[in-house]
Enzyme design. Structure first.
Site, PDB file in Angstrom:
ATOM      1  N   GLU A   3     -13.134  -9.063  18.364  1.00 15.88           N
ATOM      2  CA  GLU A   3     -14.056  -8.135  19.026  1.00 15.88           C
ATOM      3  C   GLU A   3     -15.493  -8.501  18.653  1.00 15.88           C
ATOM      4  OE1 GLU A   3     -13.184  -4.192  19.904  1.00 15.88           O
ATOM      5  OE2 GLU A   3     -11.321  -4.133  18.760  1.00 15.88           O
ATOM      6  N   GLU A  35     -11.977   0.813   8.999  1.00 17.14           N
ATOM      7  CA  GLU A  35     -11.914   1.432  10.323  1.00 17.14           C
ATOM      8  C   GLU A  35     -11.071   2.706  10.290  1.00 17.14           C
ATOM      9  OE1 GLU A  35      -9.985  -1.133  13.167  1.00 17.14           O
ATOM     10  OE2 GLU A  35     -10.948  -0.119  14.856  1.00 17.14           O
TER      11      GLU A  35
HETATM   12  C1  BGC Z   1     -13.547  -0.860  18.352  1.00 21.51           C
HETATM   13  C2  BGC Z   1     -14.213   0.437  17.993  1.00 21.51           C
HETATM   14  C3  BGC Z   1     -14.635   1.074  19.265  1.00 21.51           C
HETATM   15  C4  BGC Z   1     -13.374   1.451  19.934  1.00 21.51           C
HETATM   16  C5  BGC Z   1     -13.539   2.237  21.175  1.00 21.51           C
HETATM   17  C6  BGC Z   1     -12.302  -0.500  19.070  1.00 21.51           C
HETATM   18  O1  BGC Z   1     -11.542  -1.571  19.431  1.00 21.51           O
HETATM   19  O2  BGC Z   1     -13.337  -1.668  17.270  1.00 21.51           O
HETATM   20  O3  BGC Z   1     -14.941   0.515  16.895  1.00 21.51           O
HETATM   21  O4  BGC Z   1     -15.555   2.080  19.198  1.00 21.51           O
HETATM   22  O5  BGC Z   1     -12.553   0.309  20.159  1.00 21.51           O
HETATM   23  O6  BGC Z   1     -12.370   2.672  21.560  1.00 21.51           O
END
Ligand code: BGC
Length: 719
Positions: free
Chosen positions: A341, A601
Site C-alpha cells: 500500500e 494498525e
Molecule cells: C489502510 C488504512 C486505510 C484503510 C481504509 C487500509 O488498507 O491501510 O490505513 O485507512 O485501508 O479502509
C-alpha cells in the site's frame, strides 16, 4: 518542442542512465540544474551526486503536477570535458501502485514509461548563459541497477558494464504541469547501527536493528566477484522467534546484489522499505553486526515537540509515535511503509494531523499534499480515499474525504498562517457541497460507501468496521465539516450565512435522528463535534459504558483520536489516564508490552497468545492510534490556545496531573515561541513549572493567572 527524453524501449527492468558530455572552456560563475523525472532520479555531475534529495522528485498527483528541483551545481563543473549522468527508476510513477488491488498484467501504472527532463544553465563572467537541455543528443545505457520498484525492492549488479549506448528519444510533454519544488525534501535523516545478528529456530540468519524504520539498509561486504546477496525485510519475528513478513502481502521488499571483487559498501538508491529485521537469504562470508546500518529516510521535517514522563512504558509509546510519524511522512502522509500500500490514505492523514503538527513542523509538507488533494478532487467535489488518487473505482468515505476540511483547519490552528485556508477554501467547500448533493436525506449524510469506525473493536466477526452506524458517523462528520468550513470562511471574511443555516439544519436533523448513541465511538464523536443536547449526561453515560466494559476502549480509527479528549473535557481525566496507562489488551501500552517500536494498525496486531492477527491487514507501522499524543500535549500538559489565537499567539495552559505518571515534561516550539509545561508529584504537593515565550493564561486548580512571557512555578496540594 518537448524537453522530455526517454528510452527507445519500455524501461521496466534495468534503470537507464541518461548521459550528456560537454566541454567547458571557462568556468561558469554560476550553474543551475533544473531537473525532474517521471519516475525517481538520482543525478551526478562528473561523478559527484547532485543534492541530497532521495527519491526525487517526490510524489505528487503526476497527471496534474510534477515538481521540478533546482540545484546550484557551480562547484561540480570543471574546465575540460564534463559529464552529467542521471539514473531514472520507476518510483511511484511507474511502479504497480496500488500493489494489492489489480493483477499485475492489468496494472496501467506499471505500463508507464519513465522519462527525464533536465536543463543545466551555465552563466559566464560576461553574463552569457549557455543551456544544456535534455534532447536527442543525450545518450542512455543500462545502469547497474537491474531492477527497482517501490514494493518489490532493488537488484544491483556491481560488475555490470554497459555494452551499448543509444541516443535518447523525445517524449511527449506529460499532462501534469511543471511546478517548482513545493514540499520538504526527502533526505537520509538518521542512521541506526544493527543491534544483533542471530540464527532463528528455523535456521534463518537475521539482522535486528532494534527499531522499525523506513528507508534502506547500507551493508559492507568483502566478497569475491559474483558472490550473491539476497535480503528480505520484515517488521516482526513470529512467536517462535522466526523471521516473518507475510504481512507485506504482495510486496516482495527484497534486495538482490551481485558483488564485485573485494570490499564494497552499498545501499539501494531508488526505493525504500519499512523494516526492523533483515533476513539474509544469501550473504557471503561471516557477516558481522557492524556490516549493517539502517538509513532512515523521510521528509526533512523540523522537530517541534518533546515529551517525557515518569512512566517508562508511556515514554516508549511516545517514541513509537514519533517513529510512526517519521516512517510515514515520506513526502506524503502514508498509512504504512512496508506492505503493498504505502498510500496517502486520507482518513489516516486527518486522524493524525493534529498530533503530527505538534511533533514536527509539517506546515509545508501538508500544504503541498493538500494541493494534490484539491487537484485530485473529482468533478462532483468528492475526495478519494487516497491522495495522490491512484485507486480505480474509489468511493468517497466519511472520515476519509473529510481530511479536505479537517487538515487545512488544523494546520491553520497549529501554525496560524491563513494561507492554507486561502489555498484550500474552494476544495473544502466542494467537499461539503458534495455531501449535500450526494445524501439521500437533507441535513444528514445517509447512504454511500464508508469505512465506518475502521478496525473498531466492537466489529462483528470477519468485519473491519466497528459497530458504530455508518450513517451516524457520516452525518456527524458532515456537521463537523460544515462547522469548520464556516469557521474557515469567517477567517477569510467570506459570507457564510448559507452554511451557518446548513449547520443548524444538520444539528436539528441529527438530534432528531440520533437521540441515542449506541457505541463508545458514537458517544465520542457526538460529544467532540458538539452534537449532543446534553453533553454532560452523554459523557456520564460514555464513562459508565467504558467502566462497565472493564475500563476498556472499543474504538477504531474514528473514535480513538477524540476518546480521551471528550473524557477529560467532561470531568473524566482520571478515566482518560486509566485508559492511557492500561497495559492489558486492549490498550495503547499493550503493544509496548509486546515489544513494539512503532504504532500498530490493530490493537491486537500480535494477540495475547502471540499469534498474529492476520496476514491480510496487519501493519506494525500505522500511526493512526498514535494520535493519542495530542491529548498528552493538550490535556496532560495542558498546552492549548483558543481558536482566536491560532499558532499559539497567546497560550492557554491548563495542566491535568495524575499521580500514576509521577511527572511529565512537555516542550512545544510554536510559531510564537517555546512553551514548556512540566509537573511533578512530590511528597505533599504537585509542583508545576511553566515557561512561555508568549502571553498566556495559566490555570492551576481552577485559578487563572494572566501572565507575560516568562518562567512560572506553582504549587498545589496533592488531592
Ligand atoms: C489502510 C488504512 C486505510 C484503510 C481504509 C487500509 O488498507 O491501510 O490505513 O485507512 O485501508 O479502509
Amino acid at each position: 518542442m518537448s524537453n522530455w527524453i526517454t528510452t527507445e524501449e519500455q524501461t521496466q527492468g534495468p534503470c537507464p542512465v541518461f548521459q550528456k558530455k560537454w566541454v567547458c572552456r571557462e568556468l561558469p560563475v554560476k550553474a543551475v540544474l533544473n531537473i525532474t523525472a517521471l519516475g525517481v532520479y538520482e543525478a551526478a555531475i562528473n561523478g559527484k551526486r547532485v543534492g541530497d534529495f532521495i527519491l526525487a522528485p517526490g510524489w505528487t498527483s503526476y497527471q496534474k503536477r510534477i515538481q521540478v528541483q533546482s540545484y546550484d551545481v557551480s562547484d561540480l563543473i570543471h574546465i575540460g570535458e564534463n559529464v552529467i549522468e542521471v539514473v531514472v527508476g520507476e518510483g511511484w510513477y511507474a511502479s504497480p501502485i496500488p500493489g494489492w488491488m489489480i493483477p499485475e498484467k492489468e496494472q496501467h501504472q506499471a505500463q508507464r514509461q519513465t522519462a527525464l527532463n533536465a536543463r543545466l544553465l551555465m552563466e559566464d563572467s560576461h553574463g552569457k548563459r549557455t543551456p544544456i537541455r535534455t534532447d536527442e543528443s543525450w545518450t542512455y545505457h543500462e545502469s547497474r541497477i537491474r531492477f527497482s520498484e517501490i514494493y518489490d525492492g532493488e537488484d544491483y549488479d556491481a560488475n555490470f558494464a554497459a555494452s551499448w549506448e543509444k541516443n535518447a528519444v523525445l517524449f511527449p510533454d506529460p499532462e501534469g504541469k511543471l511546478i517548482p519544488q513545493e514540499g520538504e525534501l526527502i533526505k537520509e535523516k538518521e542512521k541506526i547501527a544493527a543491534k544483533s545478528i542471530f540464527i532463528t529456530p528455523r535456521g534463518e540468519k537475521v539482522v535486528d536493528f532494534g527499531q522499525e524504520i523506513t528507508g534502506y539498509v547500507e551493508f559492507s561486504v568483502n566478497a569475491e566477484k559474483g558472490d550473491q546477496i539476497h535480503i528480505l525485510h520484515g517488521e516482526m519475528l513470529d512467536k517462535n522467534g522466526n523471521f516473518y513478513n507475510a504481512n507485506y502481502r504482495t510486496a516482495k521488499a527484497e534486495i538482490h546484489y551481485t558483488c564485485c571483487e573485494g570490499k564494497q559498501t552499498w545501499h539501494p538508491h531508488l526505493t525504500f522499505f519499512g523494516f526492523r529485521y533483515l533476513k539474509l537469504e544469501q550473504f557471503p562470508g561471516n557477516p558481522k553486526v557492524s556490516d549493517f546500518t539502517a538509513v532512515c529516510v523521510y521528509s526533512d521535517l523540523r522537530r517541534t515537540g518533546w515529551i517525557t514522563s515518569g512512566n517508562q512504558k508511556l515514554n516508549q509509546l511516545i517514541s513509537n509515535i514519533f517513529w510512526g510519524q517519521k516512517c510515514n511522512y515520506l513526502d506524503i502522509p502514508t498509512d504504512c511503509p512496508q506492505r503493498d500500500e504505502r498510500l496517502g490514505w486520507t482518513g489516516d492523514s486527518q486522524v493524525f494531523v493534529k498530533a503530527g503538527s505538534y511533533n514536527y513542523d509539517i506546515e509545508k509538507f501538508f500544504r503541498k499534499w493538500l494541493h494534490d488533494l484539491s487537484e485530485d478532487q473529482n468533478a462532483d467535489g468528492s475526495v478519494g480515499s487516497v491522495v495522490p488518487n491512484v485507486l480505480p473505482n474509489d468511493k468517497p468515505s466519511a472520515g476519509w474525504g473529510d481530511t479536505a476540511v479537517i487538515s487545512p483547519w488544523q494546520i491553520y490552528q497549529t501554525y496560524g498562517d491563513k494561507r492554507v485556508l486561502e489555498d484550500q477554501f474552494v476544495s473544502m467547500k466542494r467537499w461539503v457541497d458534495y455531501i449535500t448533493h450526494a445524501t439521500k436525506h437533507r441535513g444528514l449524510w445517509t447512504g454511500g460507501t464508508h469505512f465506518g469506525d475502521w478496525l473498531g473493536l466492537d466489529a462483528q466477526a470477519e468485519s473491519y468496521k466497528g459497530a458504530s452506524r455508518e450513517d451516524f458517523i457520516a452525518s456527524a462528520f458532515y456537521a463537523h465539516a460544515v462547522e469548520l468550513l464556516v469557521k474557515a470562511g469567517k477567517v477569510l471574511r467570506n459570507d457564510m450565512t448559507s452554511y451557518e443555516d446548513l449547520y443548524q439544519l444538520i444539528l436539528s436533523e441529527f438530534r432528531q435522528a440520533y437521540s441515542q448513541c449506541l457505541t463508545q465511538t458514537e458517544y465520542v464523536i457526538s460529544l467532540e463535534f458538539h452534537l449532543t443536547e446534553n453533553p454532560q449526561k452523554a459523557a456520564d453515560v460514555l464513562a459508565q459504558m467504558i467502566e462497565n466494559d472493564g475500563c476498556q476502549l472499543r474504538t477504531g480509527f474514528i473514535g480513538t483520536p477524540y476518546l480521551l479528549h471528550v473524557l477529560s473535557d467532561h470531568g473524566y481525566t482520571e478515566l482518560a489516564y486509566t485508559l492511557l496507562l492500561r497495559e492489558k489488551y486492549p490498550s495503547w501500552l499493550y503493544s509496548v508490552g509486546k515489544g513494539a517500536t512503532t504504532i500498530w494498525e490493530h490493537w491486537d496486531g500480535v494477540m495475547e497468545n502471540g499469534d498474529f492477527w492476520s496476514t491480510d491487514m496487519n501493519s506494525f507501522n500505522h500511526y493512526a492510534y498514535g494520535s493519542v499524543i495530542d491529548w498528552i500535549y493538550e490535556k496532560a500538559a495542558g498546552i492549548q490556545h483558543s481558536e482566536q489565537d491560532p499558532g499559539f499567539q497567546k497560550a492557554e495552559i491548563v495542566p491535568h496531573p495524575d499521580p500514576r505518571l509521577g511527572f511529565l515534561n512537555v516542550r512545544l516550539k510554536t510559531r510564537h515561541g517555546l512553551i514548556c509545561s512540566s509537573w511533578k508529584y512530590l511528597d505533599r504537593e504537585i509542583r508545576y513549572e511553566i515557561t512561555c515565550e508568549m502571553p498566556a493564561v495559566i490555570s492551576i486548580d481552577g485559578k487563572e493567572y494572566h501572565v507575560e512571557p516568562g518562567i512560572y512555578t506553582f504549587w498545589s496540594q496533592r488531592g
